[in-house]
Design a protein around this motif. Structure first.
Motif, PDB file in Angstrom:
ATOM      1  N   ALA A  16      35.245  41.810  49.066  1.00 21.44           N
ATOM      2  CA  ALA A  16      35.188  40.406  49.481  1.00 21.44           C
ATOM      3  C   ALA A  16      33.762  39.875  49.381  1.00 21.44           C
ATOM      4  CB  ALA A  16      35.727  40.251  50.897  1.00 21.44           C
ATOM      5  N   ARG A  17      32.791  40.699  49.729  1.00 24.84           N
ATOM      6  CA  ARG A  17      31.395  40.272  49.675  1.00 24.84           C
ATOM      7  C   ARG A  17      30.947  39.998  48.234  1.00 24.84           C
ATOM      8  NH1 ARG A  17      27.300  39.422  52.689  1.00 24.84           N
ATOM      9  NH2 ARG A  17      25.177  39.909  52.093  1.00 24.84           N
ATOM     10  N   THR A  18      31.404  40.795  47.287  1.00 24.82           N
ATOM     11  CA  THR A  18      31.057  40.586  45.884  1.00 24.82           C
ATOM     12  C   THR A  18      31.668  39.290  45.371  1.00 24.82           C
ATOM     13  OG1 THR A  18      30.903  42.955  45.509  1.00 24.82           O
ATOM     14  CG2 THR A  18      31.208  41.584  43.569  1.00 24.82           C
ATOM     15  N   LEU A  19      32.921  39.068  45.701  1.00 18.88           N
ATOM     16  CA  LEU A  19      33.588  37.831  45.316  1.00 18.88           C
ATOM     17  C   LEU A  19      32.910  36.637  45.976  1.00 18.88           C
ATOM     18  CD1 LEU A  19      35.851  36.455  43.783  1.00 18.88           C
ATOM     19  CD2 LEU A  19      37.365  36.957  45.718  1.00 18.88           C
ATOM     20  N   ALA A  20      32.552  36.778  47.237  1.00 15.63           N
ATOM     21  CA  ALA A  20      31.871  35.698  47.955  1.00 15.63           C
ATOM     22  C   ALA A  20      30.534  35.363  47.296  1.00 15.63           C
ATOM     23  CB  ALA A  20      31.657  36.094  49.408  1.00 15.63           C
ATOM     24  N   TYR A  21      29.803  36.381  46.887  1.00 12.30           N
ATOM     25  CA  TYR A  21      28.518  36.162  46.218  1.00 12.30           C
ATOM     26  C   TYR A  21      28.727  35.341  44.945  1.00 12.30           C
ATOM     27  CZ  TYR A  21      24.189  37.044  43.731  1.00 12.30           C
ATOM     28  OH  TYR A  21      23.017  36.882  43.042  1.00 12.30           O
ATOM     29  N   ALA A  22      29.736  35.696  44.158  1.00 12.22           N
ATOM     30  CA  ALA A  22      30.016  34.952  42.924  1.00 12.22           C
ATOM     31  C   ALA A  22      30.397  33.508  43.238  1.00 12.22           C
ATOM     32  CB  ALA A  22      31.123  35.642  42.140  1.00 12.22           C
ATOM     33  N   ILE A  23      31.201  33.308  44.263  1.00 17.03           N
ATOM     34  CA  ILE A  23      31.621  31.960  44.648  1.00 17.03           C
ATOM     35  C   ILE A  23      30.424  31.126  45.084  1.00 17.03           C
ATOM     36  CG2 ILE A  23      32.887  30.690  46.441  1.00 17.03           C
ATOM     37  CD1 ILE A  23      35.053  32.904  46.179  1.00 17.03           C
ATOM     38  N   LEU A  29      35.775  34.303  55.285  1.00 16.29           N
ATOM     39  CA  LEU A  29      36.897  33.404  54.992  1.00 16.29           C
ATOM     40  C   LEU A  29      37.879  34.047  54.011  1.00 16.29           C
ATOM     41  CD1 LEU A  29      34.997  30.000  54.702  1.00 16.29           C
ATOM     42  CD2 LEU A  29      36.589  30.702  56.516  1.00 16.29           C
ATOM     43  N   ILE A  30      37.349  34.739  53.018  1.00 18.25           N
ATOM     44  CA  ILE A  30      38.214  35.438  52.058  1.00 18.25           C
ATOM     45  C   ILE A  30      39.048  36.484  52.786  1.00 18.25           C
ATOM     46  CG2 ILE A  30      38.211  37.087  50.135  1.00 18.25           C
ATOM     47  CD1 ILE A  30      35.743  35.496  49.068  1.00 18.25           C
ATOM     48  N   ARG A  31      38.395  37.275  53.629  1.00 18.33           N
ATOM     49  CA  ARG A  31      39.127  38.315  54.364  1.00 18.33           C
ATOM     50  C   ARG A  31      40.218  37.713  55.248  1.00 18.33           C
ATOM     51  NH1 ARG A  31      33.745  39.998  55.309  1.00 18.33           N
ATOM     52  NH2 ARG A  31      33.165  41.617  53.824  1.00 18.33           N
ATOM     53  N   GLU A  32      39.897  36.609  55.927  1.00 13.96           N
ATOM     54  CA  GLU A  32      40.845  35.983  56.851  1.00 13.96           C
ATOM     55  C   GLU A  32      41.980  35.269  56.123  1.00 13.96           C
ATOM     56  OE1 GLU A  32      38.446  33.391  59.239  1.00 13.96           O
ATOM     57  OE2 GLU A  32      37.489  35.057  60.299  1.00 13.96           O
ATOM     58  N   ASP A  33      41.669  34.565  55.036  1.00 10.81           N
ATOM     59  CA  ASP A  33      42.664  33.719  54.368  1.00 10.81           C
ATOM     60  C   ASP A  33      43.410  34.408  53.236  1.00 10.81           C
ATOM     61  OD1 ASP A  33      41.898  31.713  56.091  1.00 10.81           O
ATOM     62  OD2 ASP A  33      40.715  30.623  54.617  1.00 10.81           O
ATOM     63  N   ILE A  34      42.764  35.355  52.570  1.00 13.51           N
ATOM     64  CA  ILE A  34      43.371  35.997  51.408  1.00 13.51           C
ATOM     65  C   ILE A  34      43.577  37.484  51.640  1.00 13.51           C
ATOM     66  CG2 ILE A  34      43.082  36.509  48.947  1.00 13.51           C
ATOM     67  CD1 ILE A  34      41.358  33.960  48.773  1.00 13.51           C
ATOM     68  N   GLY A  35      42.655  38.103  52.348  1.00 18.61           N
ATOM     69  CA  GLY A  35      42.702  39.535  52.565  1.00 18.61           C
ATOM     70  C   GLY A  35      41.755  40.252  51.620  1.00 18.61           C
ATOM     71  N   GLU A  36      41.762  41.559  51.709  1.00 19.88           N
ATOM     72  CA  GLU A  36      40.914  42.377  50.834  1.00 19.88           C
ATOM     73  C   GLU A  36      41.622  42.598  49.501  1.00 19.88           C
ATOM     74  OE1 GLU A  36      37.863  43.460  51.219  1.00 19.88           O
ATOM     75  OE2 GLU A  36      37.530  43.110  53.345  1.00 19.88           O
ATOM     76  N   PHE A  37      40.839  42.747  48.470  1.00 16.88           N
ATOM     77  CA  PHE A  37      41.361  43.044  47.142  1.00 16.88           C
ATOM     78  C   PHE A  37      41.151  44.527  46.854  1.00 16.88           C
ATOM     79  CE2 PHE A  37      40.201  38.583  47.071  1.00 16.88           C
ATOM     80  CZ  PHE A  37      41.297  37.993  46.455  1.00 16.88           C
TER      81      PHE A  37
END
Length: 97
Positions: free
Chosen positions: A58-65, A45-53
Motif C-alpha cells: 500500500a505504501r508503494t502504491l501511495a507513493y506513486a499516487i 486510505l488504500i488499506r481502509e478503502d481497498i485493502g492490501e494487494f
C-alpha cells in the motif's frame, strides 16, 4: 501563476513564487515531512478503502499516487502548462482499477 499553490496560505504562495525550485524540493522530497505525511495518509486510505494487494505494498502504491498528484498539481511550475488535478484523478483511478 495558476492554482499551483495551496489556497489560503499567502506565505506558501510567496515562497513558491519567489523560490520555485527550492519550494518544490521541500514539498516533494521523499525525505521531507510533507511527502512522508502524504504517502502515509494515502497508504492508510488504500488499506481502509481497498485493502492490501498481493503484488504491491500500500505504501508503494501511495507513493506513486502522491507523485502523480504532485506532477499534475505543480505542472505549471514544472513545465509551464496549466495544472490539471482532474487529469491526475483520472490517471489515479485508472491505476486503482
Amino acid at each position: 501563476m495558476g492554482t499551483a499553490t495551496p489556497a489560503g496560505h499567502p506565505a506558501m504562495h510567496t515562497f513558491v513564487a519567489q523560490h520555485t525550485e527550492t519550494a518544490l524540493q521541500v514539498m516533494t522530497s521523499r525525505d521531507g515531512v510533507i511527502q512522508r505525511r502524504f504517502v502515509a495518509t494515502i497508504a492508510q486510505l488504500i488499506r481502509e478503502d481497498i485493502g492490501e494487494f498481493d503484488d504491491i505494498a500500500a505504501r508503494t502504491l501511495a507513493y506513486a499516487i502522491v507523485r502523480i498528484g504532485e506532477s499534475f498539481y505543480f505542472r505549471e511550475l514544472i513545465t509551464g502548462e496549466p495544472d490539471d488535478i482532474d487529469a491526475a484523478a483520472t490517471v489515479i483511478r485508472r491505476l486503482l482499477k
